[in-house]
Write an enzyme that holds these catalytic residues in place. Structure first.
Site, short mmCIF file in Angstrom:
data_model
loop_
_atom_site.label_atom_id
_atom_site.label_comp_id
_atom_site.label_asym_id
_atom_site.label_seq_id
_atom_site.Cartn_x
_atom_site.Cartn_y
_atom_site.Cartn_z
N ASP A 289 44.08 68.72 26.89
CA ASP A 289 44.00 68.01 25.62
C ASP A 289 43.17 68.77 24.59
OD1 ASP A 289 44.40 65.41 24.14
OD2 ASP A 289 42.21 65.45 24.15
N GLU A 331 47.91 71.38 24.96
CA GLU A 331 48.14 70.44 23.87
C GLU A 331 47.36 71.00 22.69
OE1 GLU A 331 47.68 66.69 21.39
OE2 GLU A 331 46.06 67.81 22.28
C1 OTU Z 1 44.84 64.49 21.34
O1 OTU Z 1 45.45 64.60 20.07
C2 OTU Z 1 45.42 63.27 22.01
O2 OTU Z 1 46.80 63.42 22.17
C3 OTU Z 1 45.05 62.06 21.21
O3 OTU Z 1 45.67 60.91 21.70
C4 OTU Z 1 43.57 61.94 21.21
O4 OTU Z 1 43.19 60.92 20.32
C5 OTU Z 1 42.87 63.22 20.78
O5 OTU Z 1 43.44 64.40 21.33
C6 OTU Z 1 41.43 63.22 21.23
O6 OTU Z 1 41.35 63.30 22.63
O7 OTU Z 1 44.22 67.03 17.75
O8 OTU Z 1 45.07 68.95 19.36
O9 OTU Z 1 46.97 61.89 16.31
O10 OTU Z 1 47.52 64.67 17.27
O11 OTU Z 1 44.09 63.82 17.74
C7 OTU Z 1 44.94 67.67 19.78
C8 OTU Z 1 46.21 63.01 16.16
C9 OTU Z 1 44.75 66.69 18.77
C10 OTU Z 1 46.41 63.84 17.40
C11 OTU Z 1 45.20 64.63 17.67
C12 OTU Z 1 45.27 65.36 18.97
#
Ligand code: OTU
Length: 642
Positions: A289, A331
Site C-alpha cells: 500500500d 500500489e
Molecule cells: C491507499 O490509497 C489505499 O488504497 C487507501 O484506501 C488508503 O486510504 C490509503 O492508501 C492509505 O492507506 O495514495 O498510493 O483515494 O488513492 O489514498 C496510495 C485516495 C494512495 C487513494 C490513496 C491511496
C-alpha cells in the site's frame, strides 16, 4: 555502489557470513541446499540495496546478518505445501499471467468474516477468479481506521473477522481451488494505536525513531510547501501534533496513520519479517500500500524517491529467499511515467514488484467514456512500456478507492496548457453535474468546485445503470460497463474485478452510509454485497444476468486463447477514428472498443491495411469479421483473432 565488504561473489557462489553458514549447516539438508542456492543469487543484491540505505550505520553488517538469519528461520518454518509451491513457481516466472483474474472485496461486506469467504469460493470459481484481494483484514485501530488501512497489529487477524487459524484455513481452501489470496501490506504507516506508536507517545526514544517528527510549526509549514494533500477535505495537511511528544508526527493520510521512518533500519527489518510471517500463513500476494510515499526528502514532494525502490528491491530479495512463490504488487497511484521503476525499470534497475496497478489507464478509460474519445487512453498507452518477464499490469475498472484524476496531469499538460480542464469535466460528468450525464457518482475531496481530485461511485452508478429509466438506457449502461471491463481484460496481465461489478451492483445507500464511522466519501462504493442482485446472475431476463453473462464471455475468451495473454506485446492499432480504440495483442489478436454512444463504421482502408490485419474471427460470437466496413454498436467491445 560497492557491495559490503564481507560479501564477494566467487564463481557464482556468494561468500556468506559465518553465522549464516552455521545456520545452514545445522538445517535439514534438502532445505539448506535450496536456501544456499537462493542466497547465492539474492544475498549480494540484498546487501547492496540495504547498504545503499543503511550502510552508513556502524553495526550494519551485524544488523544485515541478523535480518537474513531471521528470514532463514522463517524459510525453515515454511509449511511443506508452501515450500513446494515456491519451488514450482520459481520454475515458471509467468505463473500468474496465464488466464489470471483478480477479484477484490471487503471480507465483512462480501461474506461476514474470513470463514464466510470460504462459502463464496464456488462463486469465485464460477467467475474464473484466480486471485482474491481481501481488503485489510489485520487488526486495525479503533474506528475510524480508514477501512482498515490503519493497522494496529501486523501479527493478528482483525478479531471481528476471525483469527490467524481462520486465515490459514481460508488460504489453504482457496489454494486448492486455484485462487491465491492477496493481503494488503500497509507499509507506509501504522495506526496511532500500534504498539510502536504507543511507546513513542510514552516517550520511548527508540520507538520515536520509528516515525518522522517536525519539532516546530515553522518546520511543518516549510515541509508542507512541497507536499501534496491526499485527503484535503477530511485530513488536511501532512502533520499531526502529538502533545505527549511535543512534536508533529508526519501523517500523509489520516491523523491516526503515522508514517513510518524507513531511515531507521529496524522499521525495515520488522516490516519485512511481518510480511514473511503472513506469507507462512498462506498469503500468496501482497498489495504494498502507498509505496510511493515510503521515503521523505526535504524540498521534494516526497513521492517516488529512489530509496523507495531500494526498499522494495530489498523486500523482493527477502521474499525471494524465504517465500519465492509470493507475489509483490505495488500500489503506487502515480502518473504513468513514474510506474515503470516499480517493476525495476529505469535508473533504479533491479527485480522489484511483479505487479503494479495501472491507475492511469483506469482513470483514462473513464475520461474517454465522458469524452466519447479515446485519445487520452492512447496517450497513456504510449507512455506504458513493455514489462520484463514475470511482470504484469493490474488493470481494473473500479476499486475501493476513488478514481483519481491527477495521475493524468502529465498526459493532459503535454497536450496543452488548457487541457487540465478535461479532468474537471470528467469529474463533473461522473458526479452527474454535466447536462446529459447519466452518472450517479460524486466528487471526492474537492471543496473548491474548480479543483479536481477524484470521484466516487460504483461502476454501475457511473455508467448510468442506476439512473436508467428506459430499456434503451439500461442497455446502453450495460454496454458501457461491459466494454470498460473488456478493455481492462484485454490489456491486463492481471485484470481485477471489484466486488459486485460482475453483475452491476449500485452505490451504497445513503441510509447505510449514515450508519458508518468517519466522513469518507469512498463509502459510496463500499456497499454490503447484495444477495438479491447476485441471485439474478444466471437469469438472462434480468439486467444482472445479462451483465454477468457478457462479462463471463470475455473472461472465458481470455482464458481459452493464450494469444490474448499479456506475455504477447501490446500495441495501438490505428482504427482511423479516435472514438474507437484499437489494440493489438501480439500479431494476430485485435481488440476494438467503441467509446461513442453512436454506431461507428470502420472505413478508412489505408489505416486498417497498414495495421496488417484486415479480418478475423470474433472471439465471443465465433463469427467471421471483415474490418473494412465493420459496424460497431454504441459502446461495444469486439475481440477478434486472425
Ligand atoms: C491507499 O490509497 C489505499 O488504497 C487507501 O484506501 C488508503 O486510504 C490509503 O492508501 C492509505 O492507506 O495514495 O498510493 O483515494 O488513492 O489514498 C496510495 C485516495 C494512495 C487513494 C490513496 C491511496
Amino acid at each position: 555502489m560497492p557491495l559490503i565488504e564481507d560479501c564477494h561473489v566467487i564463481s557464482g557462489q556468494a561468500h556468506l557470513p559465518a553465522r549464516i553458514n552455521e545456520l545452514l549447516e545445522s538445517a535439514p539438508i534438502t532445505r539448506a541446499v535450496v536456501l544456499r542456492e537462493r542466497l547465492n543469487v539474492e544475498f549480494p543484491v540484498l546487501s547492496d540495496r540495504l547498504s545503499r540505505l543503511y550502510g552508513g550505520n556502524k553495526n550494519f553488517s551485524d544488523w544485515l546478518n541478523q535480518l537474513v538469519i531471521q528470514s532463514l528461520h522463517l524459510a525453515l518454518a515454511r509449511p511443506d505445501d508452501l515450500w513446494a509451491l515456491d519451488t514450482q513457481r520459481a520454475s515458471q516466472p509467468n505463473w500468474h499471467l496465464q488466464g489470471s483474474l483478480g477479484y477484490c472485496a471487503y471480507t465483512d461486506k462480501f461474506a461476514g468474516n474470513l470463514s464466510g469467504v470460504r462459502q463464496r469460493i464456488s462463486h469465485l470459481q464460477e467467475l474464473g477468479v484466480t486471485y482474491l484481494h481481501l481488503l485489510p483484514f489485520l487488526k486495525p485501530g479503533t474506528p475510524p481506521n480508514d477501512g482498515g488501512f490503519a493497522v494496529a497489529s501486523y501479527d493478528e487477524v482483525d478479531p471481528a473477522l476471525g483469527n490467524n487459524q481462520d486465515l490459514q484455513t481460508l488460504t489453504k481452501e482457496l489454494r486448492a481451488a486455484g485462487i491465491s489470496l492477496c493481503s494488503d501490506f500497509v507499509l507506509n504507516h501504522v495506526s496511532h494505536e500500534h504498539k510502536w506508536a504507543l511507546k513513542a507517545r510514552a516517550g520511548d526514544a527508540h520507538y520515536q525513531s520509528y516515525f518522522h517528527w517536525a519539532k516546530t510549526s515553522e518546520e511543518v509549514a516549510e515541509q508542507e510547501k512541497s507536499l501534496i494533500q491526499i485527503f484535503p477535505n477530511t485530513a488536511p495537511g501532512n502533520f499531526t501534533f502529538i502533545p505527549e511528544v511535543k512534536a508533529w508526527a508526519w501523517t500523509t493520510f489520516y491523523p491516526y496513520q503515522w508514517d513510518l521512518n524507513y531511515t531507521q533500519p529496524d522499521v525495515f527489518a520488522e516490516m519485512s519479517q511481518s510480511l514473511l510471517q503472513l506469507a507462512n500463513l498462506g498469503v500468496e500476494a501482497f498489495r504494498l500500500d502507498s509505496t510511493g510515499f515510503l521515503w521523505k526528502r526535504a524540498g521534494t514532494n516526497c513521492m517516488n524517491q529512489p530509496e523507495v525502490h531500494w526498499i522494495l528491491q530489498a523486500l523482493r530479495c527477502i521474499t525471494n529467499i524465504a517465500a519465492p512463490g509470493v507475489l509483490l504488487k505495488a500500489e503506487a497511484i502515480m502518473p504513468t511515467q513514474d510506474l515503470p521503476p516499480y517493476f525495476g525499470l529505469g535508473d533504479t534497475k533491479g527485480a522489484e514488484c511483479h505487479v503494479a496497478y495501472h491507475s492511469s489507464l483506469m482513470s483514462a478509460s473513464w475520461v474517454a467514456l465522458a469524452e466519447e474519445n479515446t485519445q487520452i487512453i492512447q496517450d497513456v498507452l504510449s507512455h506504458t512500456p513493455a514489462l520484463p518477464d514475470g511482470c504484469a499490469w493490474m488493470t481494473y475498472v473500479r476499486c475501493h478507492d476513488d478514481i483519481g484524476w491527477n495521475v493524468l496531469r502529465p498526459e493532459m499538460d503535454a497536450r496543452g496548457a488548457d487541457q487540465r480542464a478535461r479532468l474537471l469535466h470528467a469529474s463533473q460528468f461522473f458526479a452527474g453535474k454535466v447536462s446529459g450525464s447519466y452518472a450517479q457518482g460524486a466528487a471526492f475531496q474537492a471543496s473548491d468546485p474548480t479543483v479536481v481530485h477524484g470521484n466516487n461511485g460504483m461502476a454501475a452508478a457511473l455508467v448510468g445503470l442506476t439512473s436508467a429509466q428506459t430499456p434503451a438506457e439500461q442497455a446502453a449502461a450495460k454496454s458501457r460497463l461491459v466494454m470498460m471491463q473488456a478493455l481492462s481484460l484485454f490489456v491486463g496481465g492481471l485484470p481485477l474485478i471489484y466486488m459486485g461489478d460482475e453483475w452491476g451492483q449500485g452505490n451504497t445507500s445513503a441510509q447505510e452510509i449514515a450508519q458508518r464511522q468517519g466522513p469518507d466519501g469512498r463509502e459510496l462504493h463500499r456497499p454490503m454485497f447484495d444477495e438479491h442482485g447476485f441471485a439474478n446472475r444466471h437469469d438472462a431476463s434480468k439486467i444482472q444476468g445479462q451483465i454477468y453473462a457478457a462479462l463471463r464471455a470475455f473472461i472465458q475468451a481470455k482464458k481459452q486463447n493464450s494469444s490474448l495473454s499479456a506475455t504477447h506485446p501490446l500495441s495501438v492499432f490505428n482504427t482511423g477514428t479516435s472514438t474507437v480504440l484499437g489494440l493489438k495483442r501480439g500479431g494476430n489478436v485485435l481488440g476494438l472498443f467503441n467509446f461513442s454512444g453512436q454506431p461507428q463504421t470502420l472505413s478508412p482502408k489505408p489505416a486498417i491495411t497498414q495495421n496488417c490485419m484486415t479480418n478475423g474471427t470474433d472471439l465471443i460470437s465465433g463469427k467471421a469479421i471483415d474490418l473494412q466496413g465493420l459496424q460497431l454498436a454504441p459502446y461495444s467491445a469486439i475481440w477478434l483473432k486472425k
